[in-house]
Design an enzyme around this catalytic site. Sequence first.
Site, short mmCIF file in Angstrom:
data_model
loop_
_atom_site.label_atom_id
_atom_site.label_comp_id
_atom_site.label_asym_id
_atom_site.label_seq_id
_atom_site.Cartn_x
_atom_site.Cartn_y
_atom_site.Cartn_z
N GLU A 47 -14.45 14.24 -28.45
CA GLU A 47 -13.59 13.06 -28.56
C GLU A 47 -14.03 12.08 -29.65
O GLU A 47 -14.43 10.95 -29.36
CB GLU A 47 -13.52 12.32 -27.22
CG GLU A 47 -12.96 13.15 -26.09
CD GLU A 47 -12.62 12.34 -24.84
OE1 GLU A 47 -12.71 11.10 -24.88
OE2 GLU A 47 -12.23 12.95 -23.83
N ASN A 70 -9.30 17.62 -24.27
CA ASN A 70 -9.58 16.82 -23.08
C ASN A 70 -8.32 16.04 -22.76
O ASN A 70 -7.79 15.33 -23.61
CB ASN A 70 -10.71 15.81 -23.34
CG ASN A 70 -12.06 16.48 -23.58
OD1 ASN A 70 -12.18 17.70 -23.48
ND2 ASN A 70 -13.06 15.68 -23.87
N TYR A 105 -6.36 13.59 -19.74
CA TYR A 105 -6.36 12.87 -18.46
C TYR A 105 -4.99 12.26 -18.13
O TYR A 105 -4.54 12.32 -17.01
CB TYR A 105 -7.42 11.77 -18.46
CG TYR A 105 -8.82 12.33 -18.46
CD1 TYR A 105 -9.45 12.67 -17.28
CD2 TYR A 105 -9.50 12.56 -19.66
CE1 TYR A 105 -10.73 13.21 -17.26
CE2 TYR A 105 -10.78 13.10 -19.67
CZ TYR A 105 -11.39 13.42 -18.47
OH TYR A 105 -12.64 13.97 -18.47
C1 FCB Z 1 -13.93 11.33 -21.55
C2 FCB Z 1 -15.37 11.57 -21.92
C3 FCB Z 1 -16.27 11.93 -20.77
C4 FCB Z 1 -15.91 11.18 -19.51
C5 FCB Z 1 -14.42 11.27 -19.23
C6 FCB Z 1 -13.98 10.58 -17.95
O1 FCB Z 1 -13.37 10.44 -22.45
O2 FCB Z 1 -15.48 12.58 -22.90
O3 FCB Z 1 -17.59 11.72 -21.15
O4 FCB Z 1 -16.34 9.87 -19.61
O5 FCB Z 1 -13.70 10.76 -20.31
#
Ligand code: FCB
Length: 479
Positions: free
Chosen positions: A165, A303, A305
């Site tokens: 990231e 990644n 979320y």
């Molecule tokens: C991401 C990060 C990881 C963790 C998650 C929740 O942005 O890469 O280290 O903090 O979020």
Amino acid sequence: MTTRPFPSDFLWGAAAAAYQIEGAVDADGRTASIWDTFTRVPGAILDGHTADVACEHYDRMPHDVALMKQLNLGSYRFSVAWPRVRPDGGPVNRAGLDFYSRLTDELLAAGITPWLTLYHWDLPQALEDRGGWTDRDTAHRFLEYAMSVHDVLGDRVDSWTTHNEPWCSAFMGYTSGGHAPGRREGVAGVVAAHHLLLGHGLFVEEFRRRGGTPENGKAVGITLNPTVVEPFDPAREDDVEAARRLDGFHNRVFLDPLLLGKYADDLSLDTEGMLFEGRRWEDFVQDGDLALISAPLDFLGVNYYHPEAPAALPRDVEPDDLLGSRIQHSPRPRESPYPGGGVVFPRTGRPTTDRDWEIDPDALTRLLVRLEQDYGAPPIYITENGAMADDVVVDGAVHDLGRQQFIEQHLHAVLDAMDRGVDVRGYFVWSLMDNFEWSYGFAHRFGIVHVDYDTQVRTPKDSALWFAEVAAANGLPLA
Ligand code: FCB
């Protein structure tokens, strides 16, 4: 049990990062990273937590690997701490490297594939003192560090990820100041982003030169946190414009140079008049950089979320209706991570996790399809996905059904994307265990394994037991 199957070689894993779990910040020659410094800045971390001890993974590593095996993990995604390997960015520290050598051996002996990330945000403080990622030289220091890791682990580790990231390293670190090194310097994030990418490109070049190719069983990639950005109100022109701008600063600023070999023109228009130390794009993007950065990758780590639905300012919205308002944040003031700011994120009405992040698995499918359609992305691994919850241990168990459902829905979303032709080859849950969650300290639990920070007792949560079954079955249960 009937299942919705995954391809037979699908990789099931869990992820963690050095600074979030290792502790032992002074052991075997390690010196400070920017996060060690930042955790000492008043108000930077919720409740003043530090990661000096964290999960004591540095000392408990063999036990933690045994736990991974128990959970049927096929792979473990970990990061290497630069300040252990080259303290202060100086000469190689063999004792620090040995930890990762032992970890690798332990994993291989347990039949678990090591998935190594070189940079998960812990820059040696000494290099930040010389300008950090806004200084071009840091990309060269990164190469030097990365190659010393490769010298020792190149024979045993097959999958190499340069950055985790870089959006966070660059824009949370240098524009917002919510992450280390805590600089709130506007367009500095763009300069940092380019140097992070340059470091990536320099490593890929050297990795190939050393024979790192799929034919030799070796792979190199990068992990981004691309997301779906859609206007909060598609009928409002200023929201549509805000979404375009955010897509630029969140997604395209990394995806375009990596996968198309260019920066989109709207990025420079959006930053017109915003100069960092007087530098224009043509000053920090030098001849040859984009060719290096866009060298073909063997995989892309994603990644995911939650999606983003920006609303342009000024906006008539109650503070309680903004996402994030239902959790406590660290008190140190921060800026918008988007150069120029000008946006807020009102609730769209989707459900949220306890982190107050909106849950939208379908957005993951759309994101993956876009990566395929717009970028012809290389094979994709979901390198992080998971949910924060206020877990409690009751009679030796943690009933985290919400997290389990979150993971299950997102795994279905991955399969939906695969049904639409996207090449996804693995999924790593974030996180193996509860850990130091950056500016939220230990208040935010993301693990599938619970950690009692007083006793260091690990308790697999219900989600871990469920995930272990899914990994073993290589498929999702169907009712
Ligand atoms: C991401 C990060 C990881 C963790 C998650 C929740 O942005 O890469 O280290 O903090 O979020």
